[in-house]
Write a protein that holds these residues in place. Structure first.
Motif, PDB file in Angstrom:
ATOM      1  N   GLU A  24      47.832  31.742  65.713  1.00 51.86           N
ATOM      2  CA  GLU A  24      48.349  32.842  64.469  1.00 51.86           C
ATOM      3  C   GLU A  24      47.773  33.281  63.228  1.00 51.86           C
ATOM      4  N   ALA A  25      47.518  32.495  62.380  1.00 52.97           N
ATOM      5  CA  ALA A  25      47.142  32.846  60.711  1.00 52.97           C
ATOM      6  C   ALA A  25      45.439  33.171  60.990  1.00 52.97           C
ATOM      7  N   ALA A  26      44.939  32.740  61.750  1.00 51.59           N
ATOM      8  CA  ALA A  26      43.305  32.716  61.999  1.00 51.59           C
ATOM      9  C   ALA A  26      43.388  34.729  62.931  1.00 51.59           C
ATOM     10  N   HIS A  27      43.833  33.711  63.836  1.00 50.61           N
ATOM     11  CA  HIS A  27      43.945  35.934  64.181  1.00 50.61           C
ATOM     12  C   HIS A  27      45.167  36.658  63.460  1.00 50.61           C
ATOM     13  N   GLY A  28      45.945  36.422  62.048  1.00 52.51           N
ATOM     14  CA  GLY A  28      46.147  37.409  61.768  1.00 52.51           C
ATOM     15  C   GLY A  28      45.012  38.160  60.599  1.00 52.51           C
ATOM     16  N   THR A  29      44.024  36.842  60.039  1.00 55.78           N
ATOM     17  CA  THR A  29      43.109  36.945  58.944  1.00 55.78           C
ATOM     18  C   THR A  29      41.674  37.888  59.787  1.00 55.78           C
ATOM     19  N   ASN A  30      41.524  37.897  61.282  1.00 53.59           N
ATOM     20  CA  ASN A  30      40.364  37.807  61.724  1.00 53.59           C
ATOM     21  C   ASN A  30      41.156  39.893  61.299  1.00 53.59           C
ATOM     22  N   SER A  31      42.297  40.079  62.178  1.00 53.13           N
ATOM     23  CA  SER A  31      42.288  41.173  62.209  1.00 53.13           C
ATOM     24  C   SER A  31      42.205  42.082  60.879  1.00 53.13           C
ATOM     25  N   SER A  74      37.406  39.483  49.830  1.00 53.52           N
ATOM     26  CA  SER A  74      37.931  37.950  48.683  1.00 53.52           C
ATOM     27  C   SER A  74      38.837  37.420  48.580  1.00 53.52           C
ATOM     28  N   GLN A  75      39.838  38.548  48.620  1.00 54.27           N
ATOM     29  CA  GLN A  75      41.420  37.963  49.133  1.00 54.27           C
ATOM     30  C   GLN A  75      42.164  37.785  50.277  1.00 54.27           C
ATOM     31  N   ILE A  76      41.406  38.461  51.365  1.00 52.54           N
ATOM     32  CA  ILE A  76      41.763  38.026  52.098  1.00 52.54           C
ATOM     33  C   ILE A  76      41.414  36.024  52.721  1.00 52.54           C
ATOM     34  N   MET A  77      40.339  36.512  52.789  1.00 50.35           N
ATOM     35  CA  MET A  77      39.566  34.841  52.661  1.00 50.35           C
ATOM     36  C   MET A  77      40.296  33.513  51.772  1.00 50.35           C
ATOM     37  N   SER A  78      40.597  34.192  50.629  1.00 48.88           N
ATOM     38  CA  SER A  78      41.278  33.027  49.873  1.00 48.88           C
ATOM     39  C   SER A  78      43.093  33.049  49.638  1.00 48.88           C
ATOM     40  N   ARG A  79      43.491  33.664  50.243  1.00 45.72           N
ATOM     41  CA  ARG A  79      44.284  33.667  51.391  1.00 45.72           C
ATOM     42  C   ARG A  79      44.922  33.115  52.555  1.00 45.72           C
ATOM     43  N   ALA A  80      43.827  32.624  53.342  1.00 43.43           N
ATOM     44  CA  ALA A  80      43.678  32.245  54.390  1.00 43.43           C
ATOM     45  C   ALA A  80      43.359  30.522  54.312  1.00 43.43           C
ATOM     46  N   ARG A  81      42.915  30.644  53.191  1.00 39.93           N
ATOM     47  CA  ARG A  81      42.187  29.111  52.441  1.00 39.93           C
ATOM     48  C   ARG A  81      43.662  28.328  52.476  1.00 39.93           C
ATOM     49  N   SER A  82      43.660  29.457  51.738  1.00 40.11           N
ATOM     50  CA  SER A  82      45.556  28.737  50.928  1.00 40.11           C
ATOM     51  C   SER A  82      46.677  28.246  51.782  1.00 40.11           C
ATOM     52  N   ALA A  83      46.129  29.286  52.895  1.00 37.56           N
ATOM     53  CA  ALA A  83      47.639  28.528  53.576  1.00 37.56           C
ATOM     54  C   ALA A  83      46.849  27.892  54.949  1.00 37.56           C
ATOM     55  N   LEU A  84      45.516  27.373  55.323  1.00 33.92           N
ATOM     56  CA  LEU A  84      44.682  26.337  55.462  1.00 33.92           C
ATOM     57  C   LEU A  84      44.975  25.022  55.022  1.00 33.92           C
ATOM     58  N   ASN A  85      45.180  25.042  54.126  1.00 30.15           N
ATOM     59  CA  ASN A  85      45.172  23.825  53.333  1.00 30.15           C
ATOM     60  C   ASN A  85      46.747  23.863  52.916  1.00 30.15           C
TER      61      ASN A  85
END
Length: 136
Positions: A24-31, A74-85
């Motif tokens: 779900e997070a990956a889908h949200g990030t992609n959106s 960059s901000q979107i990807m940073s938030r996604a990496r943080s959530a994934l970690n």
């Protein structure tokens, strides 16, 4: 999903829930990334359509649009990496707790059978069906 392991029911639901949350997070990030792309494309197309600007002015505006889009991406990807970690840390913690439970189960079975001492990796593998991490 419930499975029986060494006579004890274990529930895989937390892991499947985490996987669902990660999807779900990956889908949200992609959106979010697609929104940035489409918005950026529309802004660039609007600049190209402006008739009163020189080529240099259009290029300057387009560079600024792209710079802002790159920052937002960059901000979107940073938030996604943080959530994934964070999710990966949770999975590792769950794995560690599962291993501790296996060791405690093996010790309990050993004590129940009248044996004393710390179970060996062979004993743990026999009792739990899983090879202990320290013997890998």
């Amino acid at each position: 999903e419930i499975a029986e392991v060494t006579g004890v029911q274990t529930c895989a639901l937390p892991i499947s829930q985490m996987e669902a949350l990660m999807r779900e997070a990956a889908h949200g990030t992609n959106s979010q990334l697609m929104d940035v792309y489409h918005r950026t494309k529309a802004e660039i197309d609007a600049v190209h359509a402006m008739e009163g600007l020189s080529l240099q002015e259009k290029e300057a505006r387009i560079r600024e649009i792209k710079r802002k889009a790159a920052m937002e991406t960059s901000q979107i990807m940073s938030r996604a990496r943080s959530a994934l970690n964070k999710q990966l840390r949770s999975l590792r913690d769950m794995d560690s707790k599962a291993r501790e439970s296996q060791i405690l189960l093996a010790r309990a079975k050993q004590l129940a059978s009248g044996q004393m001492g710390t179970p060996t990796s062979t004993t743990l593998q026999k009792v739990t069906g899983v090879r202990p991490c320290w013997s890998r």
